[in-house]
Design a protein around this motif. Structure first.
Motif, PDB file in Angstrom:
ATOM      1  N   LYS A 161       0.821  -1.205   0.000  1.00 36.66           N
ATOM      2  CA  LYS A 161       0.000   0.000   0.000  1.00 36.66           C
ATOM      3  C   LYS A 161       0.854   1.254   0.000  1.00 36.66           C
ATOM      4  CE  LYS A 161      -4.525  -1.257   1.762  1.00 36.66           C
ATOM      5  NZ  LYS A 161      -5.624  -0.859   2.664  1.00 36.66           N
ATOM      6  N   PHE A 162       0.370   2.246  -0.726  1.00 36.48           N
ATOM      7  CA  PHE A 162       1.046   3.526  -0.725  1.00 36.48           C
ATOM      8  C   PHE A 162       0.943   4.160   0.658  1.00 36.48           C
ATOM      9  CE2 PHE A 162      -0.788   3.412  -5.175  1.00 36.48           C
ATOM     10  CZ  PHE A 162       0.399   3.005  -5.769  1.00 36.48           C
ATOM     11  N   ASP A 163       1.838   5.064   0.933  1.00 31.05           N
ATOM     12  CA  ASP A 163       1.749   5.865   2.146  1.00 31.05           C
ATOM     13  C   ASP A 163       0.748   6.993   1.883  1.00 31.05           C
ATOM     14  OD1 ASP A 163       2.110   7.079   4.543  1.00 31.05           O
ATOM     15  OD2 ASP A 163       4.088   7.919   4.085  1.00 31.05           O
ATOM     16  N   GLY A 164      -0.505   6.661   2.052  1.00 35.63           N
ATOM     17  CA  GLY A 164      -1.581   7.584   1.670  1.00 35.63           C
ATOM     18  C   GLY A 164      -2.222   7.110   0.383  1.00 35.63           C
ATOM     19  N   PHE A 165      -2.454   8.020  -0.545  1.00 36.74           N
ATOM     20  CA  PHE A 165      -3.118   7.689  -1.793  1.00 36.74           C
ATOM     21  C   PHE A 165      -2.337   8.261  -2.966  1.00 36.74           C
ATOM     22  CE2 PHE A 165      -6.274   8.338   1.529  1.00 36.74           C
ATOM     23  CZ  PHE A 165      -6.958   7.128   1.520  1.00 36.74           C
TER      24      PHE A 165
END
Length: 230
Positions: A105-109
């Motif tokens: 997963k990205f750190d955020g979006f």
């Protein structure tokens, strides 16, 4: 020119330059790298999965090619698709013969709202692969915590580099590999990850299918804006 007028003129010129810079800065570039498979460090952003987690016998690997000092490497997603199931498995699986590589997963979006197309520079084996985009879950309930997934097939010719372009509008909403028959739209501003996968069965007409080895070489994945900005 009076001193006051000179100061006013200089201030006006500076303001115009600032406004021009801000306007240009608000327009995103026409393309954006999402992943660049050019080093072992980049591969750490991904993890592998397969039917072996549920009693199947398929296997997968993700490696980087050694292109030498003059050129960066490329990623290689490869393995073997098996339709067999491990004897005595506790899992009641209805199908086997799949492998995938999913990004962490990205750190955020990642905001892909300014773009309309996903492009992948790839070299394959004649099979078709599945490109998946994961977006933030719209339900947010205890019984449905998985990310939303949107999938599209990628036909990959054998032994030739191609840039496959998939309009975001061609990605269909899915739930565990099955298309959802619902009138919903992707929220491209809330992308949390991506994946590439391959199945022994199914795919685009004319593509190689069946159990056996697979190999997909990946140079990069980008977001493109192919339509003019209004």
């Amino acid at each position: 020119m009076s001193k006051v007028r000179a100061i006013w003129q200089a201030s006006l010129t500076a303001t115009k330059r600032a406004l021009t810079w801000n306007i240009e800065d608000l327009i995103p570039p026409s393309e954006r790298f999402i992943y660049n498979f050019n080093s072992k460090e980049e591969l750490k952003k991904w993890h592998l999965y397969s039917d072996s987690e549920y009693g199947g016998l398929s296997s997968a690997a993700l490696e980087i090619t050694d292109a030498g000092k003059e050129q960066s490497g490329t990623g290689v997603f490869s393995g073997n698709l098996s339709l067999d199931v491990m004897e005595g498995t506790k899992w009641n699986i209805s199908r086997s013969g799949f492998c995938g590589m999913r990004s962490k997963k990205f750190d955020g979006f990642i905001d892909l709202d300014p773009y309309d197309t996903i492009a992948l520079k790839i070299k394959g084996d004649g099979r078709s692969y599945i490109s998946t985009i994961y977006t933030e879950n719209w339900v947010n309930s205890p019984g449905q915590m998985e990310d939303n997934s949107w999938q599209a097939f990628v036909a990959v010719p054998k032994d030739n580099w191609v840039v496959a372009k998939i309009p975001l509008a061609h990605y269909l909403p899915t739930w565990r590999g099955n298309v959802i028959e619902a009138d919903i739209e992707m929220n491209p501003s809330r992308v949390v990850g991506m994946s590439l996968s391959v199945n022994a069965e199914g795919g685009v007409p004319g593509a190689q299918t069946g159990p056996g080895d697979f190999r997909l070489e990946i140079d990069w994945i980008k977001a493109l804006r192919t339509q003019s900005t209004p």
